[in-house]
Design an enzyme around this catalytic site. Structure first.
Site, PDB file in Angstrom:
ATOM      1  N   ASP A 175      81.714  41.227  94.069  1.00 35.29           N
ATOM      2  CA  ASP A 175      81.152  40.575  92.382  1.00 35.29           C
ATOM      3  C   ASP A 175      82.775  39.007  91.897  1.00 35.29           C
ATOM      4  OD1 ASP A 175      83.245  41.944  92.726  1.00 35.29           O
ATOM      5  OD2 ASP A 175      82.684  43.228  90.625  1.00 35.29           O
TER       6      ASP A 175
ATOM      7  N   ASN B 119      84.756  53.997  83.370  1.00 35.27           N
ATOM      8  CA  ASN B 119      83.769  54.512  83.158  1.00 35.27           C
ATOM      9  C   ASN B 119      82.029  54.070  83.978  1.00 35.27           C
ATOM     10  OD1 ASN B 119      82.794  52.352  83.835  1.00 35.27           O
ATOM     11  ND2 ASN B 119      82.597  50.638  81.511  1.00 35.27           N
TER      12      ASN B 119
ATOM     13  N   GLU C  15      77.933  47.883  84.715  1.00 33.55           N
ATOM     14  CA  GLU C  15      78.488  49.090  83.583  1.00 33.55           C
ATOM     15  C   GLU C  15      76.718  49.066  83.290  1.00 33.55           C
ATOM     16  OE1 GLU C  15      81.114  48.385  82.646  1.00 33.55           O
ATOM     17  OE2 GLU C  15      82.427  46.479  82.195  1.00 33.55           O
TER      18      GLU C  15
ATOM     19  N   HIS D 259      81.490  52.505  86.262  1.00 32.54           N
ATOM     20  CA  HIS D 259      80.825  51.335  87.000  1.00 32.54           C
ATOM     21  C   HIS D 259      81.068  50.815  88.222  1.00 32.54           C
ATOM     22  CE1 HIS D 259      84.723  49.021  85.939  1.00 32.54           C
ATOM     23  NE2 HIS D 259      84.672  48.618  87.454  1.00 32.54           N
TER      24      HIS D 259
END
Ligand code: GLP
Length: 249
Positions: free
Chosen positions: A71, A140, A147, A142
């Site tokens: 990314d 979280n 996400e 990801h």
């Protein structure tokens, strides 16, 4: 359900790095033309130092490898010191003999993000797919910048970051202030990542323990993007004891 995920628990983050680097060195030794996948974040930094060290010590050349990163922040160009292109050049590419034109990172300044993302997918396909891709994990759950809620078949695209990710990446290690963190990124999708022939996810520290437990032992759900690796045929999580501390025994 633990699915197919293989879990390796190490005594320290140094051991995590040694094991992960060993996988990359073996991969390239066995197939010098390997297509490799890389990640950013603080977790893989030691692994990259170890890969550079082993590549020199064991004379394993990366000159014929091709790489793809997960990314990039939207709006940052590769010279920005918080861009993932900058990170990769600094932490790995300058220390191994991979050819710069073979080390792909999405262009955060691309004028047409859809074209950039489609071309990235095409490039991965055109070289036969990724042999081994290293991943980190967000607090979280990801992976890359997928996400919670990202579909299992998502492909490379422009995404929005959650506040939790913005905060995690502006805790002083990277950005100094949440206001500096781009709100969007270009990210490979869960589907793109799942297409790799082999995956290795690294996690260290107690902050990752909840996400790891949910990813390995919880439901297969987009609410925890890393859980969508449970049915991958060759996925290994390499963890230190703290990151593994909430796994079912
Ligand atoms: C960012 C990256 C992820 C990475 C995550 C965790 O959000 N896009 O690929 O896994 O950070 O990073 P760290 O290893 O610093 O905890």
């Amino acid at each position: 359900m633990a699915g197919n995920i293989k879990v390796v628990v190490c005594k320290s983050s140094d051991e995590v790095a040694q094991k992960a680097a060993g996988m990359f060195i073996e991969q390239v030794r066995n197939k010098p033309t390997s297509v490799l996948g890389f990640a950013t974040g603080s977790t893989p930094e030691k692994t990259y130092a170890e890969i550079a060290k082993l590549s020199k010590a064991e004379k394993v050349s990366f000159a014929k490898t091709i790489s793809f990163n997960l990314d990039e922040y939207w709006g940052l160009d590769g010279d920005h010191d918080q861009s993932y292109r900058f990170f990769m050049n600094d932490k790995l590419f300058k220390s191994i003999d991979i050819r710069p034109w073979n080390a792909h990172v999405l262009n955060g300044k691309a004028k047409f993000p859809e074209v950039e993302c489609r071309a990235y997918e095409d490039q991965i396909l055109s070289v036969g797919g990724v042999d081994l891709w290293v991943l980190g994990i967000g607090n979280n759950g990801h992976i890359a910048f997928n996400e919670p809620g990202s579909p299992v078949d998502s492909r490379t695209r422009l995404v929005s970051l959650t506040q939790s990710t913005i905060d995690a990446n502006s805790d002083g290690r990277f950005f100094k202030d949440p206001a500096e963190v781009p709100r969007c990124a270009l990210s490979t999708g869960i589907g793109t990542i799942r297409d790799a022939r082999r995956l290795v996810l690294l996690a260290t520290g107690a902050k990752k323990a909840d996400a790891i437990a949910k990813a390995v032992d919880g439901a297969f759900t987009p609410d925890v993007p890393a859980s969508l690796l449970q049915d991958h045929p060759d996925c290994t999580f390499i963890l230190d004891a703290d990151a593994a501390s909430k796994l079912k025994k």
